[in-house]
Design a protein around this motif. Structure first.
Motif, PDB file in Angstrom:
ATOM      1  N   TRP A  42       0.825  -1.210   0.000  1.00  0.00           N
ATOM      2  CA  TRP A  42       0.000   0.000   0.000  1.00  0.00           C
ATOM      3  C   TRP A  42       0.866   1.270   0.000  1.00  0.00           C
ATOM      4  CZ3 TRP A  42       0.210   3.802   3.712  1.00  0.00           C
ATOM      5  CH2 TRP A  42       0.864   3.486   4.910  1.00  0.00           C
ATOM      6  N   VAL A  43       2.045   1.162   0.615  1.00  0.00           N
ATOM      7  CA  VAL A  43       2.948   2.315   0.669  1.00  0.00           C
ATOM      8  C   VAL A  43       3.316   2.790  -0.728  1.00  0.00           C
ATOM      9  CG1 VAL A  43       5.316   3.005   1.260  1.00  0.00           C
ATOM     10  CG2 VAL A  43       3.917   1.775   2.932  1.00  0.00           C
ATOM     11  N   TYR A  44       3.488   1.837  -1.638  1.00  0.00           N
ATOM     12  CA  TYR A  44       3.960   2.162  -2.981  1.00  0.00           C
ATOM     13  C   TYR A  44       2.848   2.642  -3.910  1.00  0.00           C
ATOM     14  CZ  TYR A  44       8.128  -0.020  -1.183  1.00  0.00           C
ATOM     15  OH  TYR A  44       9.228  -0.304  -0.413  1.00  0.00           O
ATOM     16  N   TRP A  45       1.644   2.684  -3.393  1.00  0.00           N
ATOM     17  CA  TRP A  45       0.538   3.344  -4.093  1.00  0.00           C
ATOM     18  C   TRP A  45       0.179   4.647  -3.389  1.00  0.00           C
ATOM     19  CZ3 TRP A  45      -1.948   2.164  -8.645  1.00  0.00           C
ATOM     20  CH2 TRP A  45      -1.598   0.952  -9.236  1.00  0.00           C
ATOM     21  N   ALA A  46      -0.037   4.564  -2.086  1.00  0.00           N
ATOM     22  CA  ALA A  46      -0.495   5.742  -1.340  1.00  0.00           C
ATOM     23  C   ALA A  46       0.540   6.858  -1.321  1.00  0.00           C
ATOM     24  CB  ALA A  46      -0.859   5.342   0.092  1.00  0.00           C
ATOM     25  N   GLY A  47       1.808   6.521  -1.121  1.00  0.00           N
ATOM     26  CA  GLY A  47       2.848   7.538  -1.066  1.00  0.00           C
ATOM     27  C   GLY A  47       3.015   8.288  -2.374  1.00  0.00           C
ATOM     28  N   PRO A  48       3.289   7.575  -3.480  1.00  0.00           N
ATOM     29  CA  PRO A  48       3.449   8.272  -4.764  1.00  0.00           C
ATOM     30  C   PRO A  48       2.206   9.031  -5.220  1.00  0.00           C
ATOM     31  CG  PRO A  48       4.442   6.108  -4.876  1.00  0.00           C
ATOM     32  CD  PRO A  48       3.696   6.168  -3.568  1.00  0.00           C
ATOM     33  N   ILE A  49       1.027   8.445  -5.028  1.00  0.00           N
ATOM     34  CA  ILE A  49      -0.199   9.135  -5.457  1.00  0.00           C
ATOM     35  C   ILE A  49      -0.398  10.420  -4.660  1.00  0.00           C
ATOM     36  CG2 ILE A  49      -2.720   8.983  -5.423  1.00  0.00           C
ATOM     37  CD1 ILE A  49      -2.407   6.042  -6.257  1.00  0.00           C
ATOM     38  N   SER A  50      -0.168  10.354  -3.349  1.00  0.00           N
ATOM     39  CA  SER A  50      -0.318  11.553  -2.512  1.00  0.00           C
ATOM     40  C   SER A  50       0.686  12.627  -2.923  1.00  0.00           C
ATOM     41  CB  SER A  50      -0.124  11.192  -1.035  1.00  0.00           C
ATOM     42  OG  SER A  50      -1.094  10.252  -0.606  1.00  0.00           O
ATOM     43  N   GLY A  51       1.932  12.226  -3.133  1.00  0.00           N
ATOM     44  CA  GLY A  51       2.955  13.181  -3.531  1.00  0.00           C
ATOM     45  C   GLY A  51       2.685  13.782  -4.897  1.00  0.00           C
ATOM     46  N   GLY A  52       2.201  12.952  -5.820  1.00  0.00           N
ATOM     47  CA  GLY A  52       1.904  13.434  -7.164  1.00  0.00           C
ATOM     48  C   GLY A  52       0.774  14.436  -7.188  1.00  0.00           C
TER      49      GLY A  52
END
Length: 256
Positions: free
Chosen positions: A213-223
């Motif tokens: 989940w980190v590798y979806w939630a983190g990049p999407i939030s940052g983007g």
């Protein structure tokens, strides 16, 4: 890169019947596939483990190449976080964004399957799957992924700003270098995914879903954060209003 103002165009259902849309989708499949293949391949060690510098430069160079090669077809997103950033800022339609994200995941999955088939069994390891560094918890990993993807998407928006005339052919290079810099700093923490599709492909093939989940939630939030900040705070002024302001400035400072 122009904003979509009409609500019907923003939904984008009419794009389903346009050949250009499907060419763009194909470009996202190919671009993300080659990106994932090179990135994950660079993480596999044969005689010695790969260095962080080796991985970082491999990622940055392939991103530069894919954006340069396919940017005129699809915009060269090759990353769901970039696509969602463009969506919330109204630079791509909802339909196109959904098609792009599916294409990116398919491309990454195909790349991981190809890499597994090309790599000797005893050398495959985790096929370059991103994993948390020793002692890094999921909250810290989320923060790292958010920040490095913020850097990437902020760079994308900056070099693609249609109101600027000072970016002359350096866009793909700047994007590639932003990825290289982020990898050099973040590889020990999270593997520096900054791209959900890049992590999704090897996760499916290897079955490693820990902290995925980190590798979806983190990049999407940052983007999304970078897209909104650039669009509403940092976007260059319109040429006409900027020129008028500069003209008025000149008049104010040349009058006796």
């Amino acid at each position: 890169m122009g904003k979509i103002k009409d609500t019907r165009e923003y939904m984008g259902t009419s794009e389903l019947t346009q050949l250009a849309t499907w060419k763009a989708v194909a470009a996202e499949v190919v671009g993300t596939m080659l990106l994932t293949l090179v990135v994950c391949g660079s993480c596999i060690g044969f005689n010695t483990p790969p260095t962080n510098e080796q991985i970082a430069f491999a990622v940055g160079i392939i991103v530069f190449c894919m954006v340069q090669a396919l940017g005129h077809v699809s915009g060269g997103h090759i990353n769901p976080a970039v696509t969602l950033g463009m969506l919330v800022a109204r630079y791509v339609s909802v339909v196109r964004a959904l098609l792009y994200i599916m294409a990116q995941c398919v491309g990454a999955l195909a790349a991981s399957a190809i890499l597994k088939g090309l790599t000797p069994t005893d050398k495959q390891g985790n096929l370059g799957m991103t994993q948390l560094g020793e002692g890094v918890n999921s909250g810290q990993a989320f923060g790292v992924e958010l920040l490095i993807t913020f850097i990437l998407v902020l760079t994308v928006f900056g070099v693609c700003d249609e109101r600027r005339n000072d970016v002359k052919g350096t866009g793909p290079l700047a994007i590639g270098l932003s990825v290289t810099a982020s990898h050099l700093g973040a590889l020990p923490y999270t593997g520096a995914a900054m791209n959900p599709a890049r992590s999704f492909g090897p996760a499916v093939i290897t079955g490693i879903w820990a902290n995925h989940w980190v590798y979806w939630a983190g990049p999407i939030s940052g983007g999304i954060l970078a897209a909104l900040l650039y669009t509403y705070v940092f976007r260059a002024p319109k040429a006409a209003s900027y020129d008028l302001e500069m003209d008025n400035y000149g008049k104010r400072n040349t009058q006796p």
